[in-house]
Each structure stands twice: as C-alpha cells, then as structure tokens.
Design an enzyme around this catalytic site. Structure first.
Site, PDB file in Angstrom:
ATOM      1  CE1 TYR A 248       8.088  -4.774  13.767  1.00 30.51           C
ATOM      2  CE2 TYR A 248       9.968  -4.790  15.272  1.00 30.51           C
ATOM      3  CZ  TYR A 248       9.340  -5.250  14.124  1.00 30.51           C
ATOM      4  OH  TYR A 248       9.959  -6.186  13.347  1.00 30.51           O
ATOM      5  CG  HIS A 249      10.426  -5.717  19.192  1.00 31.76           C
ATOM      6  ND1 HIS A 249      10.925  -4.445  19.372  1.00 31.76           N
ATOM      7  CD2 HIS A 249      11.307  -6.342  18.377  1.00 31.76           C
ATOM      8  CE1 HIS A 249      12.067  -4.320  18.693  1.00 31.76           C
ATOM      9  NE2 HIS A 249      12.326  -5.454  18.082  1.00 31.76           N
TER      10      HIS A 249
ATOM     11  CG  ASP B 198      -4.286  -1.495   3.867  1.00 30.36           C
ATOM     12  OD1 ASP B 198      -3.958  -2.478   4.566  1.00 30.36           O
ATOM     13  OD2 ASP B 198      -4.351  -0.335   4.307  1.00 30.36           O
TER      14      ASP B 198
ATOM     15  CB  SER C 164       9.090  -1.613  21.009  1.00 33.94           C
ATOM     16  OG  SER C 164       9.008  -2.469  19.873  1.00 33.94           O
TER      17      SER C 164
ATOM     18  CG  ASN D 140      -0.266   0.073   2.529  1.00 31.74           C
ATOM     19  OD1 ASN D 140       0.970   0.037   2.591  1.00 31.74           O
ATOM     20  ND2 ASN D 140      -1.032   0.176   3.616  1.00 31.74           N
TER      21      ASN D 140
ATOM     22  CE  LYS E 293       7.204  -7.991  12.653  1.00 34.02           C
ATOM     23  NZ  LYS E 293       6.900  -8.315  11.275  1.00 34.02           N
TER      24      LYS E 293
ATOM     25  CG  ASN F 209      22.056   0.304   7.169  1.00 33.17           C
ATOM     26  OD1 ASN F 209      23.070  -0.379   7.171  1.00 33.17           O
ATOM     27  ND2 ASN F 209      21.020   0.038   6.402  1.00 33.17           N
TER      28      ASN F 209
ATOM     29  CB  THR G 201      11.469  -9.162  15.214  1.00 31.98           C
ATOM     30  OG1 THR G 201      12.608  -8.524  15.804  1.00 31.98           O
ATOM     31  CG2 THR G 201      10.363  -9.189  16.252  1.00 31.98           C
TER      32      THR G 201
HETATM   33  P1  NAD Z   1       9.669  -1.575   5.349  1.00 32.47           P
HETATM   34  O1  NAD Z   1       8.840  -0.649   6.141  1.00 32.47           O
HETATM   35  O2  NAD Z   1      10.768  -1.030   4.522  1.00 32.47           O
HETATM   36  O3  NAD Z   1       8.743  -2.481   4.403  1.00 32.47           O
HETATM   37  C1  NAD Z   1       7.447  -2.890   4.749  1.00 32.47           C
HETATM   38  C2  NAD Z   1       6.576  -2.719   3.511  1.00 32.47           C
HETATM   39  O4  NAD Z   1       5.251  -3.129   3.832  1.00 32.47           O
HETATM   40  C3  NAD Z   1       6.499  -1.265   3.055  1.00 32.47           C
HETATM   41  O5  NAD Z   1       6.740  -1.180   1.669  1.00 32.47           O
HETATM   42  C4  NAD Z   1       5.074  -0.841   3.398  1.00 32.47           C
HETATM   43  O6  NAD Z   1       4.565   0.123   2.508  1.00 32.47           O
HETATM   44  C5  NAD Z   1       4.341  -2.172   3.347  1.00 32.47           C
HETATM   45  N1  NAD Z   1       3.139  -2.240   4.202  1.00 32.47           N
HETATM   46  C6  NAD Z   1       3.022  -1.973   5.520  1.00 32.47           C
HETATM   47  N2  NAD Z   1       1.764  -2.176   5.932  1.00 32.47           N
HETATM   48  C7  NAD Z   1       1.060  -2.595   4.845  1.00 32.47           C
HETATM   49  C8  NAD Z   1      -0.289  -2.950   4.625  1.00 32.47           C
HETATM   50  N3  NAD Z   1      -1.199  -2.893   5.610  1.00 32.47           N
HETATM   51  N4  NAD Z   1      -0.664  -3.340   3.386  1.00 32.47           N
HETATM   52  C9  NAD Z   1       0.245  -3.369   2.369  1.00 32.47           C
HETATM   53  N5  NAD Z   1       1.527  -3.032   2.514  1.00 32.47           N
HETATM   54  C10 NAD Z   1       1.941  -2.650   3.745  1.00 32.47           C
HETATM   55  O7  NAD Z   1      10.246  -2.656   6.385  1.00 32.47           O
HETATM   56  P2  NAD Z   1      11.383  -3.749   6.165  1.00 32.47           P
HETATM   57  O8  NAD Z   1      12.595  -3.278   6.860  1.00 32.47           O
HETATM   58  O9  NAD Z   1      11.448  -4.129   4.757  1.00 32.47           O
HETATM   59  O10 NAD Z   1      10.775  -4.937   7.005  1.00 32.47           O
HETATM   60  C11 NAD Z   1       9.965  -5.918   6.378  1.00 32.47           C
HETATM   61  C12 NAD Z   1       9.522  -6.948   7.395  1.00 32.47           C
HETATM   62  O11 NAD Z   1      10.688  -7.558   7.972  1.00 32.47           O
HETATM   63  C13 NAD Z   1       8.732  -6.342   8.539  1.00 32.47           C
HETATM   64  O12 NAD Z   1       7.655  -7.195   8.889  1.00 32.47           O
HETATM   65  C14 NAD Z   1       9.733  -6.246   9.662  1.00 32.47           C
HETATM   66  O13 NAD Z   1       9.093  -6.352  10.905  1.00 32.47           O
HETATM   67  C15 NAD Z   1      10.647  -7.432   9.383  1.00 32.47           C
HETATM   68  N6  NAD Z   1      12.013  -7.215   9.895  1.00 32.47           N
HETATM   69  C16 NAD Z   1      12.758  -6.164   9.466  1.00 32.47           C
HETATM   70  C17 NAD Z   1      14.049  -5.979   9.988  1.00 32.47           C
HETATM   71  C18 NAD Z   1      14.926  -4.827   9.596  1.00 32.47           C
HETATM   72  O14 NAD Z   1      16.002  -4.646  10.202  1.00 32.47           O
HETATM   73  N7  NAD Z   1      14.564  -4.024   8.589  1.00 32.47           N
HETATM   74  C19 NAD Z   1      14.546  -6.901  10.925  1.00 32.47           C
HETATM   75  C20 NAD Z   1      13.740  -7.957  11.347  1.00 32.47           C
HETATM   76  C21 NAD Z   1      12.470  -8.113  10.819  1.00 32.47           C
HETATM   77  N1  USQ Z   2      20.890   2.007  18.986  1.00 32.58           N
HETATM   78  C1  USQ Z   2      21.921   2.890  19.313  1.00 32.58           C
HETATM   79  N2  USQ Z   2      22.043   4.015  18.579  1.00 32.58           N
HETATM   80  C2  USQ Z   2      21.218   4.312  17.525  1.00 32.58           C
HETATM   81  C3  USQ Z   2      20.180   3.412  17.203  1.00 32.58           C
HETATM   82  C4  USQ Z   2      20.034   2.277  17.959  1.00 32.58           C
HETATM   83  O1  USQ Z   2      22.705   2.646  20.236  1.00 32.58           O
HETATM   84  O2  USQ Z   2      21.415   5.372  16.903  1.00 32.58           O
HETATM   85  C5  USQ Z   2      20.736   0.755  19.763  1.00 32.58           C
HETATM   86  C6  USQ Z   2      19.356   0.570  20.347  1.00 32.58           C
HETATM   87  O3  USQ Z   2      19.253   1.177  21.630  1.00 32.58           O
HETATM   88  C7  USQ Z   2      19.233  -0.954  20.389  1.00 32.58           C
HETATM   89  C8  USQ Z   2      20.062  -1.417  19.204  1.00 32.58           C
HETATM   90  O4  USQ Z   2      20.920  -0.319  18.844  1.00 32.58           O
HETATM   91  O5  USQ Z   2      19.824  -1.447  21.551  1.00 32.58           O
HETATM   92  C9  USQ Z   2      19.246  -1.811  17.994  1.00 32.58           C
HETATM   93  O6  USQ Z   2      18.381  -0.755  17.601  1.00 32.58           O
HETATM   94  P1  USQ Z   2      17.810  -0.679  16.110  1.00 32.58           P
HETATM   95  O7  USQ Z   2      17.049   0.589  15.982  1.00 32.58           O
HETATM   96  O8  USQ Z   2      18.916  -0.925  15.151  1.00 32.58           O
HETATM   97  O9  USQ Z   2      16.892  -1.977  16.032  1.00 32.58           O
HETATM   98  P2  USQ Z   2      15.438  -2.298  16.628  1.00 32.58           P
HETATM   99  O10 USQ Z   2      14.770  -1.105  17.170  1.00 32.58           O
HETATM  100  O11 USQ Z   2      15.582  -3.472  17.541  1.00 32.58           O
HETATM  101  O12 USQ Z   2      14.619  -2.758  15.348  1.00 32.58           O
HETATM  102  C10 USQ Z   2      15.222  -3.275  14.165  1.00 32.58           C
HETATM  103  C11 USQ Z   2      14.176  -3.231  13.059  1.00 32.58           C
HETATM  104  C12 USQ Z   2      13.026  -4.157  13.415  1.00 32.58           C
HETATM  105  C13 USQ Z   2      13.552  -5.554  13.680  1.00 32.58           C
HETATM  106  C14 USQ Z   2      14.628  -5.548  14.754  1.00 32.58           C
HETATM  107  C15 USQ Z   2      15.322  -6.888  14.888  1.00 32.58           C
HETATM  108  O13 USQ Z   2      13.729  -1.899  12.865  1.00 32.58           O
HETATM  109  O14 USQ Z   2      12.098  -4.184  12.341  1.00 32.58           O
HETATM  110  O15 USQ Z   2      12.516  -6.411  14.071  1.00 32.58           O
HETATM  111  O16 USQ Z   2      15.667  -4.604  14.374  1.00 32.58           O
HETATM  112  S1  USQ Z   2      15.882  -7.187  16.520  1.00 32.58           S
HETATM  113  O17 USQ Z   2      16.600  -5.992  16.997  1.00 32.58           O
HETATM  114  O18 USQ Z   2      16.777  -8.330  16.470  1.00 32.58           O
HETATM  115  O19 USQ Z   2      14.718  -7.421  17.358  1.00 32.58           O
END
Ligand code: NAD
Ligand code: USQ
Length: 379
Positions: free
Chosen positions: A183-184, A72, A181, A32, A187, A242, A142
């Site tokens: 978010y977590h 969506d 959080s 979406n 999941k 990143n 996650t």
């Molecule tokens: P992202 O936000 O870049 O991508 C998610 C995509 O889903 C987006 O393009 C968004 O527009 C779409 N979306 C969200 N809600 C929607 C809905 N209701 N209908 C249709 N589309 C929808 O996130 P990402 O980093 O690519 O993460 C993808 C998945 O992987 C997530 O479920 C996230 O929790 C999981 N994940 C990500 C990370 C990370 O570090 N990026 C780590 C662990 C798990």
């Molecule tokens: N952190 C810093 N400085 C920063 C940003 C983050 O010290 O500028 C610390 C945070 O306090 C945390 C750790 O780095 O302890 C990770 O933070 P993050 O923002 O990189 O990751 P998080 O919030 O846990 O979320 C990300 C993704 C999420 C995914 C998760 C996997 O956004 O979608 O589910 O990583 S995990 O962390 O293994 O649960």
C-alpha cells in the site's frame, strides 16, 4: 467553485466532502463503494451504523450542494464522461485501497492494491490531459512514503536539501522513498506519476502526506445521525488509536505490536477535512513540482498511547509478536510548516477529543465483532 471528491464515501472523504460543501463548494462525490464491499467480505462493517450513500447524500443536502456519482476511477470512459460534464475547479483524490495489512494479505490483494491505486491516479491525469482540463488536483498520500526515521533529521515536506558528495554542490532532491508495505509503495508510485504529469503537462498538484487519522466524527457528521462517519476497528482496516479505544470499550486486551516503540504521526479526522480545505485554496503554479504538505498534527509513540488508554479505562496491555516488518522502535520528527502557514491549528490528543471518540465507541460497542480484532496479514 466545483469540487470533485474521488473516494468521498470513505472515512476521510465523507467528512471532507461535507466540510467543502459547508464552505460553499458545489461537491460531487465519485465512489465505487469498494470500501463497503471489502468490509462486508472481511466480516468487519463499520462499527458506526453508516447509512446508504443515497440516504447520506439526501441528508447532506441540508449542509450544502452535494451530488453523488457511482463510478470507478480506473474506468477511463466513465471518468472522462463525468469530468467532461462537470469541469471541476478542484479534484480531491482519496479513492485508493488504503490499508497496509490488507495490501499484504496475499497475491490477490497485492495486485488489487497496485492496480487500483496506481491505475486510478494515472487514469485521472491521463483523462485530464485528453480533455484539456487543468483543475488543481489534491492527492492524499501518506507519511509512510518517507519510512519512519529521523536519520535525515526532521521530516521535511517532500524534498530534501543535500550536498552532493561527488561535486560538492548543494541541491534539492525528492525525499528518498522508503515504503513499508505494498500500500505505501503505491503512494510512492503515485507521487512519481504526478511529478511527471506536472512537469510535462503543466498541472497544479498538491500531495498531502498524511499521518494516521483517528476519531470518527467532525462537527458536521455528528450533527445528524444520517451523516455519521465510518469507524474501522478490525485487524486490517482499523488504525492503531481507534483500535485501542474500541478494544478498551469491550474489555479486550490492547493489541500492541512488538515493543510498542513505534513512533508515528497522527491527525484527528476533523483536522483532515480542515487541512484538505486549506490545501484546495492554495495551488502551486502550473507546471511547478508537486507541492507537498505533511498533513500531521503530532507524533506519538504506540506503546505510550496504549498505556495512556489503559490508565483511563483499566484495560490490560498485551504485547504481541509484531505481524509486520518494521523497526521495533524509532524516533520521528515531522515538519507541518506548509499547512500551518495556511492557518492550520492542530487539534491534539490532549483536547477533549478522546472523550468524544470513547463516547461514540461506547454507544455502538455491541456491534463490534471480536473475531476480526486480530490482523490476518503477516509480513
Ligand atoms: P477509505 O477506504 O475509507 O476510503 C476510500 C474510498 O475510496 C472508499 O469509499 C472507496 O470505496 C473508494 N475507492 C477506492 N478505490 C476506488 C476506485 N477505484 N474508484 C472509486 N472509488 C474508490 O479510506 P480513507 O481512510 O478515507 O483514506 C482516504 C485516502 O486517504 C486514501 O488514499 C488513504 O491512502 C489516505 N490516507 C488515509 C489515512 C487514514 O489513517 N485513514 C492516513 C493517511 C492517508
Ligand atoms: N499497531 C499496533 N497495534 C495494532 C495496530 C497497529 O501496535 O493493533 C502499530 C503498527 O505496527 C504500526 C503502527 O501501530 O507500527 C501504525 O499502524 P496503523 O495500522 O495504525 O497504520 P498504518 O498501517 O501505517 O496505516 C495507516 C492508514 C494508512 C495511512 C497510514 C499513515 O491505514 O492509510 O497511509 O496510517 S502513516 O502510518 O503515517 O504512514
């Protein structure tokens, strides 16, 4: 084989969709575009100049069979119509609000994150029940569902063998949920929903408990400017590694929260695509409990990462009051035996991948908005 990739326009979904298409899947992306809209609202569009979805999909046709549907996942009518036409063999579900800090910004974001993520997952499975379809569903979970501790030993994949104190019996239980959080938390709720659907309606479900994804591009997304992947660096959506690399590129002190004693699991974006592909080909039996793989390459310490980047670049490390409620320091050990058994060979930070990401960030650093570096969320 037909693959439906929900959330296929996102950071993980886009390179994964292309990887699946290159491997011969007929891929339909459904998204979406909410991530693009939220990024605009936050004043933090991708550092890399990602193309419109239309231009992306046009370029993707050089890689394989890729279609797009603007949809969506929480809309049952639209979702059922797409599923009814497509009848996918496998569904990869990325379509959730994925930022922990964003989910903790306030009332609107807490409610949006729960409504979007949990409702999306339930809408998907409920639609499949109604249509009588049983594709293998691969959901992105996650590592944060476990919390980040080694109190119970190396983190096993979704389940834990325990001896019950009251009966002395040995049993296997679901790993206790310990989200940090909203978010977590979603999941954890998704996982319980999926256990019920698998048990009651004989689904084949895999939940990938993924660590923090770093990097920008896979081999395929870097092969054509029009395929470039998104890169988030802002305080809400940028993930730690990143963020630190992009901060170093613009001479900003590296934002370590608290002591930097946090240990987390990491995986490179190209490995995300490879692992999802491996998982799609290895469904559990119908009706079996949800198959869990820890989608993780290595465990790293946040402070040590910052010091490593500071050494490479000369950046200063800044230790900030931690805006989050989390342990100041933790040990973490994670099993990734499931994906390894399918052939996963993790790429780690020592590889030349750090140079690749620094080069990408260096190329686009003039697009970085310094006003969005600090996180606004506090909890
Ligand atoms: P992202 O936000 O870049 O991508 C998610 C995509 O889903 C987006 O393009 C968004 O527009 C779409 N979306 C969200 N809600 C929607 C809905 N209701 N209908 C249709 N589309 C929808 O996130 P990402 O980093 O690519 O993460 C993808 C998945 O992987 C997530 O479920 C996230 O929790 C999981 N994940 C990500 C990370 C990370 O570090 N990026 C780590 C662990 C798990
Ligand atoms: N952190 C810093 N400085 C920063 C940003 C983050 O010290 O500028 C610390 C945070 O306090 C945390 C750790 O780095 O302890 C990770 O933070 P993050 O923002 O990189 O990751 P998080 O919030 O846990 O979320 C990300 C993704 C999420 C995914 C998760 C996997 O956004 O979608 O589910 O990583 S995990 O962390 O293994 O649960």
């Amino acid at each position: 084989m037909k693959a439906l990739v929900l959330g296929g326009d996102g950071f993980c979904g886009w390179p994964t969709s292309l990887h699946l298409a290159a491997e011969g899947y007929a891929v339909t992306i459904a998204d979406n575009l909410s991530r693009r809209a939220i990024a605009d609202d936050l004043g933090a569009p991708s550092l890399t100049p990602i193309r419109s979805i239309e231009d992306r999909v046009t370029a993707a046709r050089n890689v394989g069979d890729v279609q797009f549907s603007h949809l969506d996942v929480t809309d049952p009518v639209a979702l059922k119509a797409l599923l009814g036409t497509l009848e996918p063999d496998v569904i990869v579900h990325f379509a959730e609000q994925r930022s922990a800090p964003y989910s903790m910004l306030g009332d609107a974001q807490r409610r949006y994150t729960v409504a979007n993520n949990v409702n999306g997952t339930n809408t998907l499975f409920s639609a499949l029940v109604e249509l009588g379809q049983r594709p293998h569903v691969v959901h992105l979970g996650t590592m944060g569902v476990y919390g980040y501790s080694d109190d119970l030993g190396e983190l096993q994949e979704g389940y834990l063998d325990v001896r019950v104190a009251q009966t002395g019996r040995d049993v296997t239980i679901g790993y206790p949920a310990n989200p940090g959080s909203i978010y977590h938390l979603t999941k954890c709720l998704d996982h319980t929903l999926m256990q019920f659907y698998a048990k009651n309606w004989q689904f084949q479900i895999t939940d990938l408990h993924q660590g923090i994804v770093w990097g920008t591009d896979s081999e395929i997304t870097s092969s054509d400017e029009a395929l470039i992947n998104r890169f988030d660096y802002d305080g809400e959506y940028g993930t730690v590694l990143n963020r630190l690399v992009s901060q170093a590129a613009v001479g900003h002190p590296l934002t370590v929260y608290g002591t930097g004693g946090q240990s987390r699991a990491f995986i490179h974006i190209s490995d995300t695509a490879r692992c999802v592909h491996l998982a799609t080909g290895a469904p559990p039996d119908p009706g079996a409990q949800v198959q869990v793989f820890n989608q993780v390459a290595e465990v790293r310490n946040v402070g040590a990462l910052a010091r490593m980047i500071a050494e490479r670049t000369g950046a200063e490390v800044s230790y900030l009051d931690n805006p989050r409620k989390e342990a100041a320091a933790n040990q973490l050990r994670v099993s990734n035996a499931g994906l390894r058994s399918l052939g996963f060979e993790p790429r780690t930070l020592e590889d030349s991948l750090m140079d690749e990401i620094s080069a990408t960030v260096g190329r686009y650093k003039d697009r970085l908005n310094r006003d969005v570096i600090f996180s606004k969320a506090r909890w």
